[in-house]
Scaffold this active site. Structure first.
Site, PDB file in Angstrom:
ATOM      1  N   ASN A 134      14.331   6.329 -20.189  1.00  0.00           N
ATOM      2  CA  ASN A 134      13.372   5.853 -21.187  1.00  0.00           C
ATOM      3  C   ASN A 134      13.648   5.066 -22.441  1.00  0.00           C
ATOM      4  O   ASN A 134      12.601   4.572 -23.022  1.00  0.00           O
ATOM      5  CB  ASN A 134      12.234   7.101 -21.355  1.00  0.00           C
ATOM      6  CG  ASN A 134      12.828   8.138 -22.223  1.00  0.00           C
ATOM      7  OD1 ASN A 134      14.060   8.371 -22.024  1.00  0.00           O
ATOM      8  ND2 ASN A 134      12.237   8.231 -23.208  1.00  0.00           N
ATOM      9  N   ASP A 183      15.652  13.952 -20.547  1.00  0.00           N
ATOM     10  CA  ASP A 183      14.227  14.113 -21.449  1.00  0.00           C
ATOM     11  C   ASP A 183      13.551  13.035 -21.535  1.00  0.00           C
ATOM     12  O   ASP A 183      14.056  11.742 -21.681  1.00  0.00           O
ATOM     13  CB  ASP A 183      14.830  14.539 -22.892  1.00  0.00           C
ATOM     14  CG  ASP A 183      15.457  16.088 -22.819  1.00  0.00           C
ATOM     15  OD1 ASP A 183      15.077  17.013 -22.502  1.00  0.00           O
ATOM     16  OD2 ASP A 183      16.783  15.916 -23.223  1.00  0.00           O
ATOM     17  N   ASP A 203      18.819   9.668 -16.694  1.00  0.00           N
ATOM     18  CA  ASP A 203      18.606  10.559 -17.826  1.00  0.00           C
ATOM     19  C   ASP A 203      17.695  11.536 -17.562  1.00  0.00           C
ATOM     20  O   ASP A 203      17.110  11.784 -16.750  1.00  0.00           O
ATOM     21  CB  ASP A 203      17.608   9.538 -18.927  1.00  0.00           C
ATOM     22  CG  ASP A 203      17.280  10.068 -20.348  1.00  0.00           C
ATOM     23  OD1 ASP A 203      18.130  10.747 -20.891  1.00  0.00           O
ATOM     24  OD2 ASP A 203      16.080  10.045 -20.531  1.00  0.00           O
TER      25      ASP A 203
END
Length: 271
Positions: free
Chosen positions: A218, A109, A107
């Site tokens: 996240n 961001d 990922d």
């Protein structure tokens, strides 16, 4: 008059949404507020208690969709086109140098970087992004040890960037972040599945053996279809003392030799 025009447009586009499942038309000419632009550009819409498609549990979002979609939510969704790519693989054939390697989906961001429209004095990058005819400056902070992490992962894994953010933002950020070309492929929002209010990264559509595929993210909503393939990371914003990526390097060095990630991840997550 302007209000009536907007409502009429919502009804027209709402009809389009219901007539073409999985397809939402492009934005209305009305400019969204700054906060809405930020959400639309960077991150996926979050939802609680998201289940696999066809699951028996019903979330509040499912109930909303079953009844009526609030006009404010509909307008936000209509800013951009969301669709599922047909059932072909999202990734090209594995390159010869990556044969036999585990595919690591990473990922962007809050995993590798944090971005903001607000000026950040110590920003690593400032990326201009054009939205509806206006250029916005996006300030980007790199997570500590991201360079070391990516360099080592690129040696051990077939690394793929997979973000729910729009390519117009994520692509130039990745150009600046990944100077060495660690990422073999990049996947953006249009490659996600829009499911129960979230952009889900469906690993089964990558064209890779799931026993040799791991995702680092996240956001649990992003890998809700394949939680057993995930290595969760804490969301990062601006803590420059953070060492999570550094601590993951030796773990992934050992993990890279695994023939079945489910066994290895099971051992990693065991108490």
């Amino acid at each position: 008059m302007e209000s009536s025009s907007i409502i009429a447009q919502v009804h027209r586009e709402e009809a389009l949404v219901h007539s073409k499942p999985g397809l939402v038309s492009k934005s209305s000419p009305k400019k969204p507020r700054s906060r809405s632009i930020f959400k639309a550009l960077f991150c996926c819409l979050s939802a609680q208690n998201v289940s696999r498609p066809g699951g028996s549990s019903e979330s509040p979002i499912q109930k909303e969709e079953t009844n009526a979609t609030p006009k404010s939510d509909l307008l936000q969704c209509l800013q951009y086109q969301f669709y599922q790519i047909p059932g072909t693989s999202l990734l090209p054939e594995v390159a010869p140098k990556d044969k036999g390697k585990i595919c690591m989906v990473i990922d962007l961001d809050e995993t590798l970087v944090h971005s903001s429209f607000k000026p950040i004095s110590n920003a690593d990058f400032i990326v201009p992004v054009e939205i509806e005819g206006t250029t916005h400056q996006v300030y980007v902070l790199k997570r500590p040890y991201v360079d070391e992490f990516l360099e080592r992962m690129g040696q051990l894994y077939e690394c793929v960037l997979f973000t729910a953010s729009l390519a117009k933002y994520a692509d130039p950020v990745t150009d600046l972040l990944d100077k060495s070309g660690v990422f073999r492929s990049r996947l953006f929002r249009e490659a996600c599945v829009f499911h129960q209010g979230c952009y889900v990264k469906d690993l089964s559509r990558l064209g890779r053996d799931l026993k040799k595929t791991v995702i680092l993210d996240n956001s649990p909503a992003s890998y809700i279809f394949h939680p057993e393939n995930a290595v969760p990371v804490q969301s990062w914003f601006d803590d420059m003392s953070d060492t999570e990526l550094l601590s993951l390097i030796p773990i992934f060095e050992e993990f890279s030799y695994s023939e079945d990630i489910y066994t290895s991840l099971g051992q990693l997550k065991a108490p």
